[in-house]
Design a protein around this motif. Structure first.
Motif, short mmCIF file in Angstrom:
data_model
loop_
_atom_site.label_atom_id
_atom_site.label_comp_id
_atom_site.label_asym_id
_atom_site.label_seq_id
_atom_site.Cartn_x
_atom_site.Cartn_y
_atom_site.Cartn_z
N GLU A 56 112.48 -18.07 93.86
CA GLU A 56 111.17 -17.58 93.52
C GLU A 56 110.05 -18.50 94.56
OE1 GLU A 56 110.49 -18.56 89.51
OE2 GLU A 56 111.34 -16.59 88.95
N TYR A 60 108.11 -16.11 97.42
CA TYR A 60 106.87 -16.42 97.51
C TYR A 60 106.46 -16.69 98.91
CZ TYR A 60 101.97 -18.04 97.06
OH TYR A 60 100.65 -18.13 97.09
N TYR A 63 106.64 -13.71 101.26
CA TYR A 63 105.54 -12.74 100.88
C TYR A 63 104.03 -13.27 101.46
CZ TYR A 63 102.01 -10.40 98.18
OH TYR A 63 101.05 -9.61 97.63
N GLN A 64 103.88 -14.66 101.20
CA GLN A 64 102.68 -15.08 101.81
C GLN A 64 102.49 -14.92 103.36
OE1 GLN A 64 101.97 -19.51 101.46
NE2 GLN A 64 99.97 -19.04 100.54
#
Length: 318
Positions: A56, A60, A63-64
């Protein structure tokens, strides 16, 4: 069940202060076992949960970085981008979010506040919603100082009345099975019956109800919620009524509060029934000397209830 278990243990501790020195070695052994138990728990949780957390975190970060590159192409300062992510994070932690121009409901509706007050005085304390103002924090302290002892006294009084039918059940078991089993075995059967009723009516059925209402919960999630709530662990990762589209959300929160209070009474009843058996009363093990422990074990092993103790299948008044 921190406060509830303390209340049940108090009776065992009374009058034993003078004999505690003989059991100090057991305390040291118990502390050693507790430390080992904590280490085992820490190792197991790391091995089970960390791989998912690692995936995860990587997702993340990817994605960031994608959004960071898009925003940098718009000539937005990198400091402002960092502030944006921080603001989003803080808003999410405070329970404030927006999805397709639909904002979440306020955290402090009457139903949510009623549920929050119930988690305070029952010492469940999920932590999903908490006061953020100074006045709110001060009121929480005063509210708990008064409410927790009163709630504990009330639940204890209710459990004392719930034990009457429990004692009748045990008397009935002794009348029907006393010629086959010793008192200790009857106690174990009695605990088994109470445990079975607890699992069915306090955990299994409510978990099925919660999983039917909460569309995103599996049955295991709902059972897990019931367990961490009624043991007053209150992790807060699951909380009923979080879906803003939940019908009759306020009423649902109030009903969940009633379930918590009733479930705590049933858990206290089970603990009181369990501690009636000397072998399961760990507090007595840590404070009683060897002679007292052997006497209690022999009494349960060889003792029986005579006809003066059981009257028409129930316990007679002594």
């Amino acid at each position: 069940m921190g406060l509830e278990m303390f209340s049940l243990h108090t009776k065992v501790m009374n009058g034993m202060e003078g004999r505690m020195r003989e059991s100090n070695m057991r305390i040291l052994v118990g502390l050693g076992v507790a430390v080992v138990y904590l280490l085992v728990g820490a190792i197991v949780f790391v091995r089970i949960e960390y791989p998912l957390e690692k995936i995860e975190r990587e997702t993340y970060l990817e994605y960031q970085n994608q959004w960071r590159e898009r925003l940098l192409q718009l000539d937005i300062d990198e400091t402002e981008i960092d502030k944006l992510f921080i603001n989003i994070r803080e808003a999410a932690l405070n329970g404030i979010w927006m999805d397709r121009n639909l904002t979440s409901d306020p955290n402090w509706t009457f139903g949510q506040a009623f549920f929050f007050a119930g988690t305070l005085i029952s010492t469940v304390g999920y932590g999903r919603v908490s006061p953020r103002t100074e006045h709110g924090k001060l009121f929480t302290i005063l509210y708990c100082v008064i409410g927790i002892p009163l709630t504990l006294a009330l639940l204890s009084a209710i459990v004392a009345r719930m034990r009457e039918p429990s004692h009748r059940l045990r008397g009935l078991l002794n009348q029907r099975l006393g010629h086959l089993f010793t008192v200790n075995h009857i106690q174990l059967i009695h605990v088994g019956v109470v445990l079975a009723a607890l699992l069915i009516f306090v955990f299994a059925i409510p978990a099925w109800i919660f999983s039917s209402i909460e569309t995103e919960w599996t049955y295991l999630d709902a059972f897990y919620y019931c367990f961490v709530s009624l043991t007053t662990i209150g992790l807060g990762d699951f909380e009923p009524g979080d879906d803003p589209n939940q019908s009759f959300r306020g009423l649902y929160k109030i009903g969940a509060t009633v379930y918590l209070m009733g479930g705590l009474c049933c858990m206290m009843l089970f603990l009181a029934t369990l501690y009636d058996i000397p072998q399961f009363n760990l507090t007595a093990f840590f404070v009683k000397n060897d002679e007292e422990m052997r006497f209690n074990e022999d009494e349960g092993k060889y003792g029986t209830l005579d006809s003066n103790t059981v009257e028409n299948g129930y316990y007679a008044q002594q």
